[in-house]
Design a protein around this motif. Structure first.
Motif, PDB file in Angstrom:
ATOM      1  N   ASN A 454       0.811  -1.219   0.000  1.00  0.00           N
ATOM      2  CA  ASN A 454       0.000   0.000   0.000  1.00  0.00           C
ATOM      3  C   ASN A 454       0.841   1.264   0.000  1.00  0.00           C
ATOM      4  O   ASN A 454       0.371   2.313  -0.435  1.00  0.00           O
ATOM      5  N   LYS A 455       2.071   1.175   0.441  1.00  0.00           N
ATOM      6  CA  LYS A 455       2.989   2.296   0.247  1.00  0.00           C
ATOM      7  C   LYS A 455       3.125   2.593  -1.241  1.00  0.00           C
ATOM      8  O   LYS A 455       3.061   3.739  -1.691  1.00  0.00           O
ATOM      9  N   GLU A 456       3.308   1.510  -2.003  1.00  0.00           N
ATOM     10  CA  GLU A 456       3.488   1.661  -3.452  1.00  0.00           C
ATOM     11  C   GLU A 456       2.175   2.054  -4.127  1.00  0.00           C
ATOM     12  O   GLU A 456       2.148   2.927  -4.996  1.00  0.00           O
ATOM     13  N   LYS A 457       1.073   1.446  -3.718  1.00  0.00           N
ATOM     14  CA  LYS A 457      -0.227   1.710  -4.335  1.00  0.00           C
ATOM     15  C   LYS A 457      -0.643   3.164  -4.203  1.00  0.00           C
ATOM     16  O   LYS A 457      -1.139   3.785  -5.164  1.00  0.00           O
ATOM     17  N   HIS A 458      -0.474   3.741  -3.017  1.00  0.00           N
ATOM     18  CA  HIS A 458      -0.940   5.102  -2.762  1.00  0.00           C
ATOM     19  C   HIS A 458       0.152   6.146  -2.932  1.00  0.00           C
ATOM     20  O   HIS A 458      -0.127   7.344  -2.860  1.00  0.00           O
ATOM     21  N   GLY A 459       1.368   5.703  -3.161  1.00  0.00           N
ATOM     22  CA  GLY A 459       2.459   6.653  -3.352  1.00  0.00           C
ATOM     23  C   GLY A 459       2.766   7.462  -2.109  1.00  0.00           C
ATOM     24  O   GLY A 459       3.187   8.627  -2.206  1.00  0.00           O
ATOM     25  N   ILE A 460       2.570   6.863  -0.947  1.00  0.00           N
ATOM     26  CA  ILE A 460       2.807   7.547   0.319  1.00  0.00           C
ATOM     27  C   ILE A 460       3.834   6.753   1.123  1.00  0.00           C
ATOM     28  O   ILE A 460       3.674   5.542   1.321  1.00  0.00           O
ATOM     29  N   ASP A 461       4.876   7.411   1.551  1.00  0.00           N
ATOM     30  CA  ASP A 461       5.888   6.746   2.372  1.00  0.00           C
ATOM     31  C   ASP A 461       5.427   6.794   3.828  1.00  0.00           C
ATOM     32  O   ASP A 461       5.868   7.630   4.613  1.00  0.00           O
ATOM     33  N   PHE A 462       4.515   5.900   4.174  1.00  0.00           N
ATOM     34  CA  PHE A 462       3.982   5.872   5.534  1.00  0.00           C
ATOM     35  C   PHE A 462       5.113   5.723   6.552  1.00  0.00           C
ATOM     36  O   PHE A 462       6.053   4.952   6.359  1.00  0.00           O
ATOM     37  N   LYS A 463       5.006   6.463   7.649  1.00  0.00           N
ATOM     38  CA  LYS A 463       6.053   6.435   8.663  1.00  0.00           C
ATOM     39  C   LYS A 463       6.068   5.129   9.444  1.00  0.00           C
ATOM     40  O   LYS A 463       7.087   4.760  10.036  1.00  0.00           O
ATOM     41  N   SER A 464       4.930   4.442   9.465  1.00  0.00           N
ATOM     42  CA  SER A 464       4.810   3.216  10.260  1.00  0.00           C
ATOM     43  C   SER A 464       3.542   2.481   9.841  1.00  0.00           C
ATOM     44  O   SER A 464       2.695   3.027   9.120  1.00  0.00           O
ATOM     45  N   LYS A 465       3.403   1.268  10.311  1.00  0.00           N
ATOM     46  CA  LYS A 465       2.152   0.530  10.098  1.00  0.00           C
ATOM     47  C   LYS A 465       0.985   1.264  10.751  1.00  0.00           C
ATOM     48  O   LYS A 465      -0.145   1.225  10.251  1.00  0.00           O
ATOM     49  N   GLU A 466       1.274   1.911  11.849  1.00  0.00           N
ATOM     50  CA  GLU A 466       0.230   2.657  12.553  1.00  0.00           C
ATOM     51  C   GLU A 466      -0.323   3.773  11.680  1.00  0.00           C
ATOM     52  O   GLU A 466      -1.539   3.956  11.589  1.00  0.00           O
ATOM     53  N   GLU A 467       0.547   4.518  11.004  1.00  0.00           N
ATOM     54  CA  GLU A 467       0.078   5.589  10.134  1.00  0.00           C
ATOM     55  C   GLU A 467      -0.713   5.017   8.953  1.00  0.00           C
ATOM     56  O   GLU A 467      -1.737   5.586   8.553  1.00  0.00           O
ATOM     57  N   TYR A 468      -0.263   3.927   8.402  1.00  0.00           N
ATOM     58  CA  TYR A 468      -1.012   3.287   7.315  1.00  0.00           C
ATOM     59  C   TYR A 468      -2.398   2.868   7.799  1.00  0.00           C
ATOM     60  O   TYR A 468      -3.398   3.039   7.079  1.00  0.00           O
ATOM     61  N   PHE A 469      -2.497   2.337   9.017  1.00  0.00           N
ATOM     62  CA  PHE A 469      -3.784   1.938   9.589  1.00  0.00           C
ATOM     63  C   PHE A 469      -4.721   3.144   9.686  1.00  0.00           C
ATOM     64  O   PHE A 469      -5.903   3.048   9.354  1.00  0.00           O
ATOM     65  N   TYR A 470      -4.180   4.290  10.108  1.00  0.00           N
ATOM     66  CA  TYR A 470      -4.992   5.508  10.197  1.00  0.00           C
ATOM     67  C   TYR A 470      -5.400   5.983   8.807  1.00  0.00           C
ATOM     68  O   TYR A 470      -6.517   6.469   8.603  1.00  0.00           O
ATOM     69  N   PHE A 471      -4.479   5.832   7.840  1.00  0.00           N
ATOM     70  CA  PHE A 471      -4.797   6.224   6.469  1.00  0.00           C
ATOM     71  C   PHE A 471      -5.964   5.418   5.920  1.00  0.00           C
ATOM     72  O   PHE A 471      -6.813   5.960   5.199  1.00  0.00           O
ATOM     73  N   LYS A 472      -6.010   4.133   6.215  1.00  0.00           N
ATOM     74  CA  LYS A 472      -7.116   3.302   5.725  1.00  0.00           C
ATOM     75  C   LYS A 472      -8.464   3.860   6.189  1.00  0.00           C
ATOM     76  O   LYS A 472      -9.438   3.874   5.426  1.00  0.00           O
ATOM     77  N   ILE A 473      -8.543   4.309   7.427  1.00  0.00           N
ATOM     78  CA  ILE A 473      -9.783   4.900   7.950  1.00  0.00           C
ATOM     79  C   ILE A 473     -10.047   6.241   7.267  1.00  0.00           C
ATOM     80  O   ILE A 473     -11.159   6.520   6.815  1.00  0.00           O
ATOM     81  N   PHE A 474      -9.007   7.064   7.162  1.00  0.00           N
ATOM     82  CA  PHE A 474      -9.132   8.375   6.508  1.00  0.00           C
ATOM     83  C   PHE A 474      -9.627   8.226   5.078  1.00  0.00           C
ATOM     84  O   PHE A 474     -10.502   8.981   4.625  1.00  0.00           O
ATOM     85  N   HIS A 475      -9.087   7.262   4.374  1.00  0.00           N
ATOM     86  CA  HIS A 475      -9.390   7.078   2.952  1.00  0.00           C
ATOM     87  C   HIS A 475     -10.860   6.723   2.723  1.00  0.00           C
ATOM     88  O   HIS A 475     -11.421   7.040   1.669  1.00  0.00           O
ATOM     89  N   LYS A 476     -11.496   6.087   3.681  1.00  0.00           N
ATOM     90  CA  LYS A 476     -12.923   5.776   3.556  1.00  0.00           C
ATOM     91  C   LYS A 476     -13.765   7.047   3.560  1.00  0.00           C
ATOM     92  O   LYS A 476     -14.770   7.145   2.864  1.00  0.00           O
ATOM     93  N   PHE A 477     -13.353   8.013   4.367  1.00  0.00           N
ATOM     94  CA  PHE A 477     -14.085   9.279   4.455  1.00  0.00           C
ATOM     95  C   PHE A 477     -13.672  10.264   3.366  1.00  0.00           C
ATOM     96  O   PHE A 477     -14.493  11.027   2.862  1.00  0.00           O
ATOM     97  N   PHE A 478     -12.367  10.241   3.004  1.00  0.00           N
ATOM     98  CA  PHE A 478     -11.808  11.237   2.091  1.00  0.00           C
ATOM     99  C   PHE A 478     -10.972  10.514   1.031  1.00  0.00           C
ATOM    100  O   PHE A 478      -9.749  10.431   1.127  1.00  0.00           O
ATOM    101  N   PRO A 479     -11.636   9.973   0.009  1.00  0.00           N
ATOM    102  CA  PRO A 479     -10.967   9.048  -0.920  1.00  0.00           C
ATOM    103  C   PRO A 479     -10.140   9.695  -2.025  1.00  0.00           C
ATOM    104  O   PRO A 479      -9.382   8.987  -2.701  1.00  0.00           O
TER     105      PRO A 479
END
Length: 492
Positions: A454-479
């Motif tokens: 998902n780092k590669e898919k979204h083009g975002i260098d997530f700082k941690s798995k935790e940030e990616y987890f938060y992004f998944k929730i964010f992306h549902k609201f703000f795609p």
């Protein structure tokens, strides 16, 4: 506090504005206004709390508005020469001074003005009050206090830049800049001037707290047990014999809970504490991210505590609270600032922190308090505190042995428990116990493969798995990608 919206286009549909305001009703659930206009292509509106509207008597300074086309939607409490301005005051100032009238305003505001044909919008220098804008497929322009009011309308959403105004004729114009910190000749912290200036700082902070607190109301304070919020509580204790209400949250036995209790006992406040579990944190996480409009890991972690302490204050029937936000940016409170090798480097870093406040700490405080229809005031961000902090020597902010916010601590030496006043800073989300609890659980839920894919898919260098987890929730609201671009990722 208010939610403000505007539409400018070929047709400004009222039903669209109603939907936009519904998304912002937490910012003012008691009153919704769509200002009338005889022009079909401009519409502005706002939602408010009744007590906010009742504070300002518009009849005291009426405007000439025979056709009822002149209106102003306002979020905030703009000041000029120490006086809180009404809506009509602002309109008259605009009519007298023109688009750059916002140069005369202090403190936090976002506003939208129309005369029925033209549209004007502006935001304060630090972005204490939020504002976004975007265009639809027909190139109509929309403005709203929060991104969520624009997600179903605009193809691309952008942050309205702090310190700018927008007019139809000229577009976006910068009317002010973040002030510069001065490079001072180093003076010893123990000098006579040091003690005189720390005493002056104490006086100014007590004044700032007095200006933020509405006399007649019992004051409420978010108390983390850190230096900043404890100083605000100590300043208030110098002003009133009324009961001071303090609110603290955290995981049981966390540092915030322990230190806040110690400060409360020292000052004799009426203290309310909420302890929560890891399960409680995960339960509110989607709401926190929805209201926050961010997935930055540090911002989300600290926002969980802010969300819960705001809920606690509101459940105790408070409408206004005070916060210690802004002290770290003014007095050198972050650990990474200790790596600065010179005064010039530190001052440049502090200016950068002030520029990032609007989608960092101020976004957290604004969204988490407004999620509960709570108005939070920040005494450290009064103009005279900022102007004073700009001139403080760097060695008085971060000492040679690495003690941050040195002069602020000195200013209230004797007013707070010594072990609280002189302990080193813990970030809000860390002191409350949030960070490690979230990280441990999320790391076990996200596989390495999912994380890297998902780092590669979204083009975002997530700082941690935790940030990616938060992004998944964010992306549902703000795609949309433009919505992701509004997120300020701390220390990236």
């Amino acid at each position: 506090m208010s939610g403000i919206v505007a539409i400018k286009g070929t047709q400004a549909y009222k039903d669209t504005m109603v939907k936009m305001l519904d998304k912002l009703k937490h910012r003012g659930p008691q009153k919704q206004n769509i200002f009338p206009s005889y022009a079909s292509n401009v519409l502005i509106g706002e939602c408010n709390l009744e007590y906010e509207l009742s504070k300002i008597d518009e009849s005291q300074n009426p405007i000439d508005n025979k056709n009822h086309n002149i209106n102003l939607a306002l979020d905030g409490e703009p000041l000029m020469e120490g006086k809180r301005l009404s809506r009509n005051d602002l309109i008259k100032l605009f009519q007298r001074e023109g688009p750059e009238f916002v140069k005369f305003l202090g403190d936090g505001f976002a506003l939208i003005y129309t005369d029925g044909k033209e549209l004007y919008a502006a935001r304060d220098i630090f972005g204490r009050r939020p504002l976004y804008y975007g265009h639809d497929s027909s190139n109509n322009i929309y403005f709203a206090s929060e991104m969520k009011a624009l997600t179903e309308i605009c193809e691309e959403i952008k942050i309205f830049p702090p310190g700018y105004y927008y007019s139809q004729d000229d577009g976006f114009n910068k009317y002010t800049s973040i002030p510069h910190f001065e490079s001072n000749i180093d003076e010893e912290p123990g000098s006579k001037d040091y003690y005189e200036k720390s005493a002056r700082l104490k006086y100014l902070l007590i004044k700032a707290v007095a200006d933020s607190w509405e006399t007649g109301k019992e004051p409420g304070i978010f108390l983390s047990g850190g230096v900043d919020s404890s100083v605000v509580a100590a300043a208030l204790a110098n002003l009133t014999d009324k009961p001071i209400h303090t609110f603290a949250v955290g995981i049981e036995d966390s540092e915030d809970i322990k230190n806040a209790e110690e400060v409360s006992q020292y000052l004799g406040t009426e203290h309310t504490v909420l302890t929560y579990t890891e399960e409680d944190m995960f339960e509110v996480l989607p709401e926190v991210i929805y209201y926050l409009e961010s997935f930055d890991v540090e911002l989300v972690n600290s926002s969980i505590a802010n969300y819960l302490v705001s809920k606690l204050a509101k459940s105790n029937n408070f409408e206004i609270t005070l916060s210690g936000e802004g002290a770290d940016e003014l007095f050198g409170g972050y650990h990474h600032l200790k790596d600065c090798k010179s005064d010039e480097q530190l001052n440049e870093a502090l200016e950068g922190l002030l520029k990032g406040l609007h989608n960092g700490g101020l976004q957290r405080v604004d969204r988490m308090t407004n999620a509960h229809s709570l108005n939070c005031r920040m005494p450290f961000l009064h103009s005279y505190i900022i102007n004073y902090a700009l001139k403080i020597p760097c060695d008085w902010k971060i000492s040679g042995n690495g003690m941050e916010k040195l002069i602020l601590r000195q200013a209230f030496d004797g007013d707070l428990p010594e072990q609280v006043l002189w302990r080193k800073k813990a970030q809000f989300g860390i002191g409350s116990g949030n960070e490690k609890a979230m990280e441990k659980i999320i790391d076990s839920e996200i596989t390495d493969q999912e994380y890297y894919d998902n780092k590669e898919k979204h083009g975002i260098d997530f700082k941690s798995k935790e940030e990616y987890f938060y992004f998944k929730i964010f992306h549902k609201f703000f795609p949309e990608k433009s919505q992701t671009k509004t997120v300020n990722r701390w220390l990236v």
